[in-house]
Design a protein around this motif. Structure first.
Motif, PDB file in Angstrom:
ATOM      1  N   ILE A   1     -26.093   2.961 -45.548  1.00 27.59           N
ATOM      2  CA  ILE A   1     -24.646   2.535 -46.037  1.00 27.59           C
ATOM      3  C   ILE A   1     -24.460   3.546 -47.005  1.00 27.59           C
ATOM      4  N   GLY A   2     -25.151   3.844 -47.882  1.00 26.42           N
ATOM      5  CA  GLY A   2     -25.042   4.637 -49.269  1.00 26.42           C
ATOM      6  C   GLY A   2     -24.422   6.012 -48.564  1.00 26.42           C
ATOM      7  N   ARG A   3     -25.320   6.477 -47.527  1.00 26.49           N
ATOM      8  CA  ARG A   3     -25.056   7.768 -46.954  1.00 26.49           C
ATOM      9  C   ARG A   3     -23.556   7.782 -46.275  1.00 26.49           C
ATOM     10  N   PHE A   4     -23.439   6.618 -45.623  1.00 18.97           N
ATOM     11  CA  PHE A   4     -22.074   6.808 -44.952  1.00 18.97           C
ATOM     12  C   PHE A   4     -21.097   6.732 -45.896  1.00 18.97           C
ATOM     13  N   VAL A   5     -21.075   5.778 -47.293  1.00 21.20           N
ATOM     14  CA  VAL A   5     -20.101   5.997 -48.267  1.00 21.20           C
ATOM     15  C   VAL A   5     -20.065   7.406 -49.000  1.00 21.20           C
TER      16      VAL A   5
ATOM     17  N   VAL B   1     -13.534   2.899 -42.928  1.00 27.04           N
ATOM     18  CA  VAL B   1     -14.186   1.772 -43.722  1.00 27.04           C
ATOM     19  C   VAL B   1     -14.448   0.644 -43.465  1.00 27.04           C
ATOM     20  N   ALA B   2     -13.563  -0.063 -42.458  1.00 27.68           N
ATOM     21  CA  ALA B   2     -14.089  -1.103 -41.966  1.00 27.68           C
ATOM     22  C   ALA B   2     -15.212  -1.013 -41.105  1.00 27.68           C
ATOM     23  N   SER B   3     -15.286  -0.085 -40.172  1.00 20.74           N
ATOM     24  CA  SER B   3     -16.558   0.068 -39.359  1.00 20.74           C
ATOM     25  C   SER B   3     -17.727   0.209 -40.304  1.00 20.74           C
ATOM     26  N   ILE B   4     -17.735   0.701 -41.472  1.00 17.95           N
ATOM     27  CA  ILE B   4     -18.956   0.819 -42.455  1.00 17.95           C
ATOM     28  C   ILE B   4     -19.088  -0.476 -43.015  1.00 17.95           C
ATOM     29  N   THR B   5     -18.021  -1.214 -43.313  1.00 19.98           N
ATOM     30  CA  THR B   5     -18.511  -2.591 -43.856  1.00 19.98           C
ATOM     31  C   THR B   5     -19.037  -3.460 -42.993  1.00 19.98           C
ATOM     32  N   ARG B   6     -18.542  -3.212 -41.502  1.00 16.22           N
ATOM     33  CA  ARG B   6     -19.176  -4.286 -40.590  1.00 16.22           C
ATOM     34  C   ARG B   6     -20.620  -4.053 -40.467  1.00 16.22           C
TER      35      ARG B   6
END
Length: 225
Positions: free
Chosen positions: A179-183, A99-104
């Protein structure tokens, strides 16, 4: 609602603390271990919203920590014994890093910029998490192990696919959609984790996989993450 002035900030903060306190209380009633995990989560959430999210690096780690603690609350419902297996600590750290990597990546979603290696960090974090996890979980049969490994592989492939969309200098709209796809890919991650839980876990995995197209459909109409 807050930036537009439609909601009063003082009332919103009061409501947030009230609901957060009730959440900690409810977790404590379940077990003291989950109560401690919930209290830690409440503290991290408050720190993030109180300004931590604006601090470079710290906000990213805080967001990841919130997700990791959220996972620990579930394990802690079994008491402190639920926190002892090495798979639990590994999964909490793995969720934190993912999640930290996606948030970055999301922190720069409003401007066009080269992401470089950053776009591959979610896939690398997930692979580093799920690979040893499959070896640590005691599964009842070879078929269950292969299902868990297959779902883990698919979750990593999804993160690789998302990263591939961010080549070059992607436009902000593309970054935001990715980002939506990542989530939404976190459903695949949860399905992979659940598949390690023997026969009942496979049922849960199937339900999570069925929820994915529903999530994608709903995401076109409102924030469905």
């Amino acid at each position: 609602p807050l930036p537009s002035g439609r909601a009063n900030p003082r009332i919103a903060i009061t409501a947030a603390f009230a609901m957060g306190s009730l959440g900690v209380l409810g977790a404590t009633v379940a077990s003291s271990a989950s109560g401690l995990a919930a209290a830690a989560l409440f503290i991290c959430m408050t720190a993030y919203n109180a300004g931590g999210k604006r601090l470079r690096g710290i906000g990213v780690i805080l967001m990841g920590t919130c997700r990791g603690l959220n996972l620990l609350i579930g394990a802690a419902l079994l008491g402190y014994a639920g926190l002892r297996p090495p798979t639990v600590a590994l999964s909490a750290v793995g969720m934190l890093l993912l999640v930290a990597s996606i948030t970055r990546i999301a922190s720069g979603e409003t401007q066009a910029a080269r992401l470089g290696m950053q776009r591959w960090l979610p896939a690398l974090a997930l692979a580093a998490w799920l690979t040893p996890l499959s070896a640590l979980f005691p599964l009842a049969s070879h078929s269950e192990r292969w299902v868990a490994i297959g779902l883990s592989g698919w979750a990593v492939v999804w993160m690789v696919y998302c990263g591939s969309l961010l080549e070059g200098r992607p436009a902000p709209a593309l970054v935001q959609a990715t980002i939506g796809r990542f989530v939404s890919g976190l459903l695949f991650v949860q399905a992979a984790l659940s598949a390690h839980g023997e026969p009942l876990g496979l049922v849960v995995s199937a339900g999570l996989l069925l929820a994915w197209p529903v999530s994608r459909w709903a995401g076109k109409r409102f924030c469905a993450s």
